[in-house]
Design a protein around this motif. Sequence first.
Motif, PDB file in Angstrom:
ATOM      1  N   GLY A 122       1.465  18.698  15.465  1.00  0.00           N
ATOM      2  CA  GLY A 122       0.681  17.907  14.523  1.00  0.00           C
ATOM      3  C   GLY A 122      -0.572  18.614  14.066  1.00  0.00           C
ATOM      4  N   LYS A 123      -1.321  17.903  13.227  1.00  0.00           N
ATOM      5  CA  LYS A 123      -2.617  18.427  12.803  1.00  0.00           C
ATOM      6  C   LYS A 123      -3.562  18.355  14.014  1.00  0.00           C
ATOM      7  N   PRO A 124      -4.749  18.972  13.933  1.00  0.00           N
ATOM      8  CA  PRO A 124      -5.613  19.002  15.115  1.00  0.00           C
ATOM      9  C   PRO A 124      -5.829  17.613  15.722  1.00  0.00           C
ATOM     10  N   PHE A 125      -5.674  17.544  17.031  1.00  0.00           N
ATOM     11  CA  PHE A 125      -5.911  16.356  17.859  1.00  0.00           C
ATOM     12  C   PHE A 125      -4.845  15.266  17.738  1.00  0.00           C
ATOM     13  N   ILE A 126      -3.903  15.419  16.817  1.00  0.00           N
ATOM     14  CA  ILE A 126      -2.977  14.310  16.569  1.00  0.00           C
ATOM     15  C   ILE A 126      -1.570  14.815  16.286  1.00  0.00           C
ATOM     16  N   LEU A 127      -0.582  14.315  17.040  1.00  0.00           N
ATOM     17  CA  LEU A 127       0.806  14.539  16.641  1.00  0.00           C
ATOM     18  C   LEU A 127       1.128  13.478  15.572  1.00  0.00           C
ATOM     19  N   ALA A 128       1.228  12.241  15.995  1.00  0.00           N
ATOM     20  CA  ALA A 128       1.366  11.145  15.028  1.00  0.00           C
ATOM     21  C   ALA A 128       1.126   9.832  15.750  1.00  0.00           C
ATOM     22  N   ALA A 129       0.551   8.882  15.020  1.00  0.00           N
ATOM     23  CA  ALA A 129       0.200   7.591  15.617  1.00  0.00           C
ATOM     24  C   ALA A 129       1.285   6.548  15.380  1.00  0.00           C
ATOM     25  N   GLY A 130       2.476   6.992  14.938  1.00  0.00           N
ATOM     26  CA  GLY A 130       3.595   6.063  14.839  1.00  0.00           C
ATOM     27  C   GLY A 130       3.798   5.500  13.446  1.00  0.00           C
ATOM     28  N   ALA A 131       4.568   4.421  13.399  1.00  0.00           N
ATOM     29  CA  ALA A 131       4.908   3.822  12.113  1.00  0.00           C
ATOM     30  C   ALA A 131       3.646   3.358  11.402  1.00  0.00           C
ATOM     31  N   ASP A 132       3.696   3.345  10.111  1.00  0.00           N
ATOM     32  CA  ASP A 132       2.582   2.865   9.309  1.00  0.00           C
ATOM     33  C   ASP A 132       2.622   1.334   9.358  1.00  0.00           C
ATOM     34  N   LEU A 133       1.743   0.749  10.183  1.00  0.00           N
ATOM     35  CA  LEU A 133       1.808  -0.699  10.441  1.00  0.00           C
ATOM     36  C   LEU A 133       1.571  -1.527   9.187  1.00  0.00           C
ATOM     37  N   SER A 134       0.750  -1.014   8.295  1.00  0.00           N
ATOM     38  CA  SER A 134       0.494  -1.779   7.082  1.00  0.00           C
ATOM     39  C   SER A 134       1.796  -1.961   6.302  1.00  0.00           C
ATOM     40  N   LYS A 135       2.675  -0.966   6.408  1.00  0.00           N
ATOM     41  CA  LYS A 135       3.980  -1.068   5.722  1.00  0.00           C
ATOM     42  C   LYS A 135       4.894  -2.071   6.436  1.00  0.00           C
ATOM     43  N   VAL A 136       4.832  -2.051   7.765  1.00  0.00           N
ATOM     44  CA  VAL A 136       5.708  -2.944   8.521  1.00  0.00           C
ATOM     45  C   VAL A 136       5.414  -4.403   8.164  1.00  0.00           C
ATOM     46  N   ALA A 137       4.114  -4.714   7.996  1.00  0.00           N
ATOM     47  CA  ALA A 137       3.754  -6.102   7.702  1.00  0.00           C
ATOM     48  C   ALA A 137       4.179  -6.523   6.296  1.00  0.00           C
ATOM     49  N   GLU A 138       4.442  -5.538   5.430  1.00  0.00           N
ATOM     50  CA  GLU A 138       4.794  -5.879   4.039  1.00  0.00           C
ATOM     51  C   GLU A 138       6.293  -5.993   3.801  1.00  0.00           C
ATOM     52  N   ILE A 139       7.083  -5.726   4.832  1.00  0.00           N
ATOM     53  CA  ILE A 139       8.532  -5.717   4.642  1.00  0.00           C
ATOM     54  C   ILE A 139       9.036  -7.109   4.231  1.00  0.00           C
ATOM     55  N   PRO A 140       9.761  -7.206   3.109  1.00  0.00           N
ATOM     56  CA  PRO A 140      10.066  -8.504   2.527  1.00  0.00           C
ATOM     57  C   PRO A 140      11.313  -9.213   3.074  1.00  0.00           C
ATOM     58  N   SER A 141      12.187  -8.520   3.786  1.00  0.00           N
ATOM     59  CA  SER A 141      13.404  -9.189   4.237  1.00  0.00           C
ATOM     60  C   SER A 141      13.955  -8.488   5.480  1.00  0.00           C
TER      61      SER A 141
END
Lengths: 713, 402
Positions: A86-105
């Motif tokens: 990953g970029k410095p200090f971070i591999l990845a913090a996981g799924a983009d939660l803001s997107k998960v909350a917007e899922i319509p169905s």
Amino acid sequence: MMTDYTKIDFSELETLSDDEVVTHSYVRDIPISEGRTLALITLDNGRDHTRPNTLGPKSLLEYAATLDGLRERAAAGEIHAVAVTGKPFILAAGADLSKVAEIPSREIALRMGQLGHHALGKLSEVGVPSFAFINGLALGGGLEIALNADYRTVDASTPAVALPEVFLGLIPGWGGAYLLPNLIGIENALKVVIENPLKQNRTLKAGDVLELGIADALFPSVNYLEDSIRWADGVVSGRVKVKRPNEPGKVERLVKWDAAIGIARKMLQSRIGSVPKSPYAALDLLKAAKSGTKAEGFEREDEVLADLIAGDQLQASVYAFNLVQKRAKKPAGAPDKALAKPVTKVGVLGAGYMASQFALLFVRRLQVPVVITDLDQARVDKGVAYITGEIDTLRDKGRISPDEANRLKALVHGTTDKSEFADCDWVIEAVFEELEIKQQVFAEVEQFISPEAVLATNTSSLSVEQIGAKLQHPERVVGFHFFTPVAVMPLIEVVKTSSTDDATLSTAMVTAAKLKKNAVITADTPGFVVNRLLAVLLGEAMRAVDEGTPFETVDEAMAPLGLPMAPSHLLDLVGLKVGAHVLDTHHAAFPDRFYRSENLHRLADYGKLLEKDDKGKVKGFDKGAMKIVSGGTNPSSPDEILTRLQDGLARETKLMLDDGVVSAAEDIDLCMILGAGFPFQMGGLTPYLDRVGASERVFGDTFHHPPIRGVDA
Amino acid sequence: MAERADVVFVDGVRTPFGKAGEKGMYWNTRADDLVVKAIVGLLERNPSAPKEQIDDVAIAATTQAGDQGLTIGRTAAILAGLPKSVPGFAIDRMCAGAMTSVAMLAGSIGYGQYRLAIGGGVEHMGHHPMGSGVDPNPRFVAERMVSEDALVMGATAERIHDRFPHLTKERADRYALGSQRKTAAAYEAGKIQQDLVPVAIRTAEGWGLATRDEVMRPETTMEGLAGLKTPFRPHGRVTAGNASGLNDGATAALLASADAAKEFGLNVKMKLVSYAFAGVDPEIMGIGPVPATEKALRLAGLKMDDIGLIEVNEAFAVQVLSLLDHYGIDDDDPRVNPWGGAIAVGHPLASSGVRLMNQLASQFAERPDVRYGITTMCVGLGQGGTMIWENPNYSRKAAKKA
């Protein structure tokens, strides 16, 4: 027939993510020994470390396409290993939660899980050995990227590695629930997937990651990437042999697996009840991971993930998570921080248990002189001895250095001479909960202190305004209501009276933040927020008991909320006397809405409600106590009790909002989460009240527009 | 009581040298990280050296500010994970920074005060362009103490051409071409790489790994060199092709007393014989190696004929030629920079001294017929530095054969 991810059309997801902060997958070729080449993927969203890499649909599709390209290059013999970091200090913090909350169905939710498997799974199919270099933060999907690799290393200074999904109402659904137990064994996997998320979302340090067997090697930060590449080179060339002692064998699968799941299930039921869905869903997935193929495991995860994402609890959890992460850090109604007065010395009125805990917290966090006082020197000495003893304990546990312990102890001082409070900027009282006494101690100390010094009261049931009524400068009085245990509970209700000035309020907010507490501003109304709503809960519980409903039935009736404890346990925890007092004060303030219970006073005199074993474990109700509360002739059904509770909570919440006790429903929820441990799956309180229809029943509307609920409800 | 001791060069490493500036591979890498990685690599190669017994860490940098500031020897020691009980300091003699750090530590070892020490240098000329932040005293010019050329290194090299007209541009270009070819051959044979520590680099295309010097031009030709601009004078002689460039890089070396090396089982690559620094007119600083070498030879009781290998820093080709010319050594003498030099691999100012030592030490291992070698370099503001080393692998038999 297993899911063929290559045949799925993910384009619909992509259109949902116009504003996604895309985590790009860059590739560079790294020469390794014997003329070989390692293709190194760097995940980088182009932002600094304050905006970690996250994995939305576009990020996942780019990652998948990158791995497709590398598979072709591997087949052509151009590359001999693939690694991702990953970029410095971070591999990845996981799924983009803001997107998960917007899922319509549910259908789109299913696609989201499938896309994760589709993309992340490719790392194990590139045709050459694959590596993940966990160079920093790796949460959820970030860790699942690594789990899909053949081998892993971890940076020794990595601050947090975790699968926190269960904490948020999800499950590790991009391979984690299948891959992790098959890598590190079922017991270790249970710890990572279920236990840790439920312990205030505890995370793993690099050493744990190595010890559990998630990583095969650990390297110091200073040369982490260089060392990892060299190690990978060793694996590719056969010089390094990787051993995995925690990988489950036949015996573990045959004997240990199901037993461990069984123990975990019991633990879950006793700790969190059966309302939250995700921990049990995760448990079922871990159980199933014992056998079968990876493809089957991934498909199970897809379905479970889709159900959870489409359900009520996840939406409420994401809402609650955002409150705790964002709103708590920018409290509504807080005046400009620049108005805050410096606090360079703290005075504590009282030297009892509560006062001593305040003194300890203030001296640790503010590192300024703290002076305590009480009626006589013996009480003062006892208080100081308690505080210095606690500091020594912190030192002995290695939590603070000996120098720091000396510094803190030298800052704490006890006296019966109030003139020593003269240069305090902040004075907080923790004396007996009686108006005249509080008025008197404030009036006494006001003679000595400057007109600007803040006077804070920890009252839980009295009017802050009245406590300050007899002062020359009531504008410097503010409520500062802690929750016990003081060192642990993260909430302070900061109570603003009609005369509290902005400088005082700002000082209180800034001081709360320095104490590492979250503060919510409330009006000076009885019970503020948390106690007022708990008084509804305990009042409805006692009303039902007094009317003849068995206590067990009352506990059961309220269980569907999924609160951290049943009403009987809550009464036992806060103390029967305190419970009776809370009901009395609320009844006195709002006689037609709040119930007071004479039986609860009798129970308090009797001193016991629950029967416990030697270790303090509850075995049932005390027989004598049950006798005291028997005699009612009009028992209620669990449904009636639950409805009364829900409606009572909705009514009081609506009244508080109408009266401006707090700025918004969000603040009520924040208070209940932080001050009373109300669960994320309820969204604190108001999302729950909306989704069960209580809001509609009581005031013909909902607190939230649209209500916070699942997409298929 | 401390006793006087023989001083040995145990080992030395360096980072690959990069091209300075935004397009260079180290643009996103800190200078202190470069030298820290060199120190870590050095200690990894010498695991029997007890870290807690290292008596000092001296790191040179010409610009001692920003990521080369904060007493870089001390900060680098901490960042490299050395015990906090190990002290460190920063040192500067421009291009001879690392050489000076080694010489001064050697003095402390020789006088019995130190037993183990780490010397080295770093220069990130991308982050710290030459001359940035300097504030020369106006008296230099007002009192004509030095000419204005003195602060422009290329101009001082043109002055060498003025003084020695027989050192022509053509000879300088031919020397430069030789340096590129020798370096290319040494790379081909894996000789340079043995003392490089790889450095992870952050680029717009993600993480990469620096494993080779960035500025080498093996494709160089005489025709190509002849056509280059002469930036320091119209129709001058000094070009980007017959000079070293602007570079980023770091070096580190482990020094010991002979008895400490024995005690800790450390391999000895070179034994120190003598060292000297000397001053010349700043506007013709490139001839500095001549008086420095004279002095070092005198201190060692040796003559140039005794020297079997010469590692001379190629700040400018003409400056190397002036040294060789002084001693009557041919421009293409095989004793001189057998693996090429700074014209090919680069010259990150304060780091270069240890690179010369690394290469001399590696050549000593291959050449038991050679008893003595020198490392020498010119220094800005009119100085030169020379260190004379003895080959521990020397054998008379091998020498006779050769």
